[in-house]
Design a protein around this motif. Structure first.
Motif, mmCIF file in Angstrom:
data_model
loop_
_atom_site.group_PDB
_atom_site.id
_atom_site.type_symbol
_atom_site.label_atom_id
_atom_site.label_comp_id
_atom_site.label_asym_id
_atom_site.label_seq_id
_atom_site.Cartn_x
_atom_site.Cartn_y
_atom_site.Cartn_z
ATOM 1 N N LEU A 20 -18.764 -8.900 2.358
ATOM 2 C CA LEU A 20 -17.874 -8.803 3.768
ATOM 3 C C LEU A 20 -16.548 -9.570 3.487
ATOM 4 N N SER A 21 -16.530 -10.514 2.808
ATOM 5 C CA SER A 21 -15.283 -11.256 2.537
ATOM 6 C C SER A 21 -14.186 -10.684 1.951
ATOM 7 N N ALA A 22 -14.307 -9.598 1.225
ATOM 8 C CA ALA A 22 -13.379 -8.609 0.674
ATOM 9 C C ALA A 22 -13.006 -7.423 1.609
ATOM 10 N N ALA A 23 -13.108 -7.619 2.831
ATOM 11 C CA ALA A 23 -12.667 -6.526 3.829
ATOM 12 C C ALA A 23 -11.434 -6.364 4.049
ATOM 13 N N GLU A 24 -10.707 -7.511 4.071
ATOM 14 C CA GLU A 24 -9.277 -7.607 4.269
ATOM 15 C C GLU A 24 -8.516 -7.097 2.990
ATOM 16 N N GLU A 25 -8.938 -7.590 1.944
ATOM 17 C CA GLU A 25 -8.503 -7.126 0.664
ATOM 18 C C GLU A 25 -8.529 -5.394 0.611
ATOM 19 N N LEU A 26 -9.817 -5.136 0.647
ATOM 20 C CA LEU A 26 -9.790 -3.853 0.558
ATOM 21 C C LEU A 26 -9.164 -2.688 1.579
ATOM 22 N N PHE A 27 -9.301 -3.208 2.911
ATOM 23 C CA PHE A 27 -8.322 -2.490 3.690
ATOM 24 C C PHE A 27 -6.719 -2.467 3.523
#
Length: 87
Positions: A20-27
């Motif tokens: 979940l911590s990668a959500a900003e990067e993926l977005f």
């Protein structure tokens, strides 16, 4: 990108278990090329990084239930996309 499990495909490319911590990067990746990506994927429900976080959460639940398998793709340890396998 915080990594818990990685499978090296070759010297540069790896598959990474999603977090979940990668959500900003993926977005951010999606948003930076939204017009082209939307030719292949429905992005109507991905308006913010929180939407991406919910997508990842849904896929993690699907993984636990045996219906989905989301993996992040990384090039030289930098997130560059994802692959979603499901029944």
């Amino acid at each position: 990108m915080n990594v818990t499990f990685t499978h090296m495909v070759d010297a540069d490319i790896s598959l990474v278990f999603p977090q979940l911590s990668a959500a900003e990067e993926l977005f951010s990746l999606i948003d930076s090329d939204r017009q082209r990506i939307s030719q292949f994927l429905d992005l109507d429900h991905t308006k913010t990084w929180l939407d991406e976080r919910e997508f990842i959460k849904t896929k993690l639940i699907g993984y636990a239930e045996g219906t989905d398998f989301l993996l992040f793709m990384a090039f030289n340890q930098q997130l560059c996309g994802c692959i979603d396998i499901h029944n």
